[in-house]
Design a protein around this motif. Structure first.
Motif, PDB file in Angstrom:
ATOM      1  N   ARG A 103     -15.453  48.432  16.472  1.00  0.00           N
ATOM      2  CA  ARG A 103     -17.062  48.289  16.878  1.00  0.00           C
ATOM      3  C   ARG A 103     -17.563  48.869  17.784  1.00  0.00           C
ATOM      4  NH1 ARG A 103     -14.230  43.225  16.613  1.00  0.00           N
ATOM      5  NH2 ARG A 103     -14.393  41.989  14.679  1.00  0.00           N
ATOM      6  N   ALA A 104     -18.889  48.968  18.045  1.00  0.00           N
ATOM      7  CA  ALA A 104     -19.566  49.354  19.091  1.00  0.00           C
ATOM      8  C   ALA A 104     -20.633  48.522  19.587  1.00  0.00           C
ATOM      9  CB  ALA A 104     -20.160  50.842  18.803  1.00  0.00           C
ATOM     10  N   PRO A 157     -15.356  42.903  20.477  1.00  0.00           N
ATOM     11  CA  PRO A 157     -14.794  43.671  21.512  1.00  0.00           C
ATOM     12  C   PRO A 157     -15.190  44.912  21.080  1.00  0.00           C
ATOM     13  CG  PRO A 157     -13.075  42.868  20.540  1.00  0.00           C
ATOM     14  CD  PRO A 157     -14.234  42.057  19.909  1.00  0.00           C
ATOM     15  N   GLU A 158     -15.718  45.752  21.911  1.00  0.00           N
ATOM     16  CA  GLU A 158     -15.991  47.205  21.562  1.00  0.00           C
ATOM     17  C   GLU A 158     -14.526  48.209  21.677  1.00  0.00           C
ATOM     18  OE1 GLU A 158     -18.406  50.222  24.270  1.00  0.00           O
ATOM     19  OE2 GLU A 158     -19.621  50.026  22.703  1.00  0.00           O
ATOM     20  N   PHE A 159     -14.557  48.777  20.617  1.00  0.00           N
ATOM     21  CA  PHE A 159     -13.253  49.834  20.574  1.00  0.00           C
ATOM     22  C   PHE A 159     -13.223  50.808  21.693  1.00  0.00           C
ATOM     23  CE2 PHE A 159     -10.247  52.944  18.650  1.00  0.00           C
ATOM     24  CZ  PHE A 159      -9.473  51.788  18.384  1.00  0.00           C
ATOM     25  N   ASP A 160     -12.398  51.037  22.380  1.00  0.00           N
ATOM     26  CA  ASP A 160     -12.014  51.981  23.454  1.00  0.00           C
ATOM     27  C   ASP A 160     -11.349  53.245  22.850  1.00  0.00           C
ATOM     28  OD1 ASP A 160     -11.408  53.487  25.599  1.00  0.00           O
ATOM     29  OD2 ASP A 160     -10.568  51.723  26.722  1.00  0.00           O
ATOM     30  N   THR A 161     -12.444  54.289  22.694  1.00  0.00           N
ATOM     31  CA  THR A 161     -11.834  55.419  22.189  1.00  0.00           C
ATOM     32  C   THR A 161     -10.710  55.968  22.971  1.00  0.00           C
ATOM     33  OG1 THR A 161     -13.570  56.553  23.347  1.00  0.00           O
ATOM     34  CG2 THR A 161     -13.852  55.930  20.880  1.00  0.00           C
ATOM     35  N   ARG A 195      -1.366  44.005  11.147  1.00  0.00           N
ATOM     36  CA  ARG A 195      -0.896  43.011  11.910  1.00  0.00           C
ATOM     37  C   ARG A 195      -0.149  43.073  13.034  1.00  0.00           C
ATOM     38  NH1 ARG A 195      -0.951  40.292   6.804  1.00  0.00           N
ATOM     39  NH2 ARG A 195       1.297  40.660   6.712  1.00  0.00           N
ATOM     40  N   ASP A 196       1.039  44.170  12.644  1.00  0.00           N
ATOM     41  CA  ASP A 196       1.891  44.461  13.655  1.00  0.00           C
ATOM     42  C   ASP A 196       1.418  45.517  14.730  1.00  0.00           C
ATOM     43  OD1 ASP A 196       3.837  43.037  12.344  1.00  0.00           O
ATOM     44  OD2 ASP A 196       4.668  44.619  11.066  1.00  0.00           O
ATOM     45  N   SER A 197       0.026  46.103  14.602  1.00  0.00           N
ATOM     46  CA  SER A 197      -0.125  46.887  15.558  1.00  0.00           C
ATOM     47  C   SER A 197      -0.695  46.154  16.881  1.00  0.00           C
ATOM     48  CB  SER A 197      -1.755  47.480  14.908  1.00  0.00           C
ATOM     49  OG  SER A 197      -2.168  48.218  15.971  1.00  0.00           O
ATOM     50  N   PRO A 198      -0.322  46.796  17.906  1.00  0.00           N
ATOM     51  CA  PRO A 198      -0.708  46.359  19.434  1.00  0.00           C
ATOM     52  C   PRO A 198      -2.299  46.253  19.481  1.00  0.00           C
ATOM     53  CG  PRO A 198       0.001  48.364  19.587  1.00  0.00           C
ATOM     54  CD  PRO A 198       0.586  48.091  17.966  1.00  0.00           C
ATOM     55  N   LEU A 199      -2.886  46.984  18.825  1.00  0.00           N
ATOM     56  CA  LEU A 199      -4.564  46.792  18.704  1.00  0.00           C
ATOM     57  C   LEU A 199      -4.994  45.670  18.131  1.00  0.00           C
ATOM     58  CD1 LEU A 199      -5.538  50.639  17.743  1.00  0.00           C
ATOM     59  CD2 LEU A 199      -4.938  49.869  20.115  1.00  0.00           C
ATOM     60  N   HIS A 200      -4.376  45.112  16.963  1.00  0.00           N
ATOM     61  CA  HIS A 200      -4.693  43.916  16.508  1.00  0.00           C
ATOM     62  C   HIS A 200      -5.188  42.794  17.406  1.00  0.00           C
ATOM     63  CE1 HIS A 200      -4.573  40.204  13.771  1.00  0.00           C
ATOM     64  NE2 HIS A 200      -5.131  41.136  12.783  1.00  0.00           N
ATOM     65  N   GLY A 201      -4.328  42.415  18.333  1.00  0.00           N
ATOM     66  CA  GLY A 201      -4.786  41.233  19.298  1.00  0.00           C
ATOM     67  C   GLY A 201      -5.873  41.501  20.114  1.00  0.00           C
ATOM     68  N   ARG A 202      -6.285  43.000  20.469  1.00  0.00           N
ATOM     69  CA  ARG A 202      -7.178  43.317  21.367  1.00  0.00           C
ATOM     70  C   ARG A 202      -8.603  43.358  20.520  1.00  0.00           C
ATOM     71  NH1 ARG A 202      -3.240  46.693  23.780  1.00  0.00           N
ATOM     72  NH2 ARG A 202      -4.032  48.983  22.740  1.00  0.00           N
ATOM     73  N   TYR A 203      -8.472  43.705  19.060  1.00  0.00           N
ATOM     74  CA  TYR A 203      -9.708  43.951  18.721  1.00  0.00           C
ATOM     75  C   TYR A 203     -10.217  43.153  17.333  1.00  0.00           C
ATOM     76  CZ  TYR A 203      -9.655  48.180  21.767  1.00  0.00           C
ATOM     77  OH  TYR A 203      -9.506  49.049  22.675  1.00  0.00           O
TER      78      TYR A 203
END
Length: 520
Positions: A147-148, A241-245, A438-446
């Protein structure tokens, strides 16, 4: 990936038994430093496995073009380059328009075609998967949501998505400036719609008059465009939450670059949106990354598929911003490859910056096709081939290549039979993809959307009640004014701007595209 990716087994400069013309071409690809191995030289209809065609790793931030007719092998070329970049420790971003690049995370499957091709180009083939993250715009698809916020997306890119004309684009820029200075954070579309609605309302007329060059009629057009855009289901792409590039720049524990695969099939019917959103990702990277100059390898290589959609019906200001971003982002260690059908899909000022070229076959069935073919030939250096004939006769997985050598000069034009990717040439199944997400560390953040207080909530709280209120008694001299009187009264937002807007306004800086980031 096998060791052959780093040190190709074929003699990079060709052998003495090669024809003189082929030997001269092959010598142009005899680089001394790390390079990606594309395949073997084709000469007079014969594949010459001792003549390797390669791209220097240090030149991958000089940008490139992968072009060719539908079905000629462009996607496999992206995969081949991406997996070798990952093996060299370089992060990769892939726009997966057709949904068939997720296989890069899994080892490929050997079959007769793979064995035949690897034998023809003289390269061993070892199945290998690569570290990958799977993303999806606004969560429409299987990936981690990207998202942005509206404020960081900025007025120039949003005007492109809304298909505004140049005057309306400039007016949208004034509205963004107004929101910035008044402390009205534009997080999602309803925030921007609320600001424009206020400016076109009776209460906001005074504020509208203070924004130079913005007419109520133009503001009304923008409001209607926003309302229609939101009604088409586009609201999911904007928010927090905005995605941090910076997430695109990561490497795995084993040192390989992570391949970020942005899944786009779910938004294929909204090509203007996804192409512009990809430009936001690139502009945001440009906004944040420090200068690195000429490095021995790029930090990130960004593949921009269906690139023609970005340039179609674009304003002059938009094209100028793309040109400048592409020109300057090289010094920040980012390479950009545009992927499209013909070079004419890319404006000349951008095309001039694409030093690495992989041109697959073109078809010439119509007068327009013939014109495109001739235009493509004119974009290549002089060569030993009859390029018009060659480009219409290439097979699947073959291409005409010219790249920048280690000293920055163009290499000789080389017809090339490309080696097969070592990862899976096709998508992984949906269940496996969901597990990976689901296993990605990004999932919990975004994964979970957040809707905090921003312009919409502030304006809603300050707005008058829907019904006309009863007449008020005059306020006593020592009585404090109400919040509504402070915010909506004459000089709307002055108190709010002093308490919030001035601080926020100082923190917002806008780049070439009008994109912005709050200070991290």
């Amino acid at each position: 990936m096998s060791d052959s990716e780093t040190v190709p087994p074929a003699a990079p400069g060709g052998g003495a038994d090669l024809p003189a013309e082929a030997r001269e071409i092959a010598s142009g690809y005899a680089f001394t430093g790390p390079a990606l191995d594309l395949g073997a030289l084709l000469w007079d209809g014969t594949c010459l496995p001792d003549a390797a065609v390669r791209i220097p790793l240090s030149m991958l931030n000089r940008h490139g073009l992968v072009a060719g007719a539908t079905g000629t092998g462009k996607t496999k070329t992206l995969q081949l380059i991406a997996e070798q970049l990952s093996a060299q420790g370089v992060a990769v971003f892939l726009a997966d328009v057709k949904g068939d690049l997720s296989g890069i995370a899994r080892p490929g499957q050997e079959n007769d075609r793979v064995r035949k091709r690897s034998g023809e180009v003289g390269r061993p083939w070892t199945p290998a998967g690569f570290p990958a993250e799977f993303l999806a715009l606004g969560g429409l698809g299987h990936g981690v949501p990207v998202r942005a916020t509206v404020t960081s997306f900025g007025p120039v890119l949003l005007a492109k998505v809304l298909q505004l004309n140049q005057t309306q684009e400039q007016s949208l820029g004034l509205i963004f400036h107004y929101a910035d200075t008044k402390g009205l954070e534009l997080i999602d579309l309803k925030d921007l719609r609320a600001v424009v609605a206020f400016l076109t309302s009776a209460e906001g007329k005074a504020e509208l008059r203070n924004i130079g060059g913005l007419s109520s009629a133009t503001a009304g057009v923008i409001l209607r465009s926003l309302t229609a855009f939101e009604a088409q289901g586009m609201a999911d792409f904007f928010g927090e939450p905005e995605f941090d590039t910076a997430e695109f720049l990561r490497t795995a524990e084993d040192g390989r670059g992570i391949v970020s695969v942005l899944e786009l099939p779910a938004v294929q019917d909204r090509p203007l949106l996804f192409s512009t959103f990809l430009m936001w990702l690139l502009a945001d990277l440009f906004h944040d990354l420090p200068e690195v100059g000429d490095a021995d390898r790029p930090k990130l290589v960004f593949f921009f598929d269906e690139a023609h959609l970005l340039f179609d019906d674009a304003s002059r200001a938009f094209l100028d911003s793309i040109t400048q971003t592409v020109r300057l982002i090289r010094s920040k260690g980012v390479g950009v490859f545009f992927v499209t059908q013909t070079p004419k899909d890319v404006p000349a000022d951008v095309l001039a910056q694409l030093g690495n070229r992989v041109q697959h076959a073109l078809r010439a069935f119509t007068p327009d096709d013939q014109k495109a073919l001739r235009a493509t030939v004119q974009t290549f250096p002089r060569s030993a081939y009859d390029l018009e004939e060659l480009l219409t006769g290439l097979g699947i997985g073959e291409a005409v290549v010219t790249v920048l050598s280690e000293n920055g000069a163009p290499t000789p034009v080389a017809a090339t039979r490309l080696r097969p990717p070592e990862s899976l040439m096709g998508p992984v199944d949906a269940a496996e993809l969901d597990r990976a997400v689901r296993d990605s560390p990004l999932h919990g953040r975004y994964a979970q959307a957040v809707d905090r207080e921003s312009a919409y909530e502030k304006l809603s709280a300050a707005a008058p009640a829907p019904q006309a209120p009863p007449p008020r008694a005059p306020r006593a001299p020592d009585e404090e004014p109400s919040l509504v009187e402070q915010v909506v009264g004459s000089g709307m937002f002055k108190s709010l701007a002093r308490s919030v807007g001035t601080q926020l306004g100082r923190e917002i800086t806008r780049s070439l595209f009008g994109t912005a980031r709050r200070r991290r």
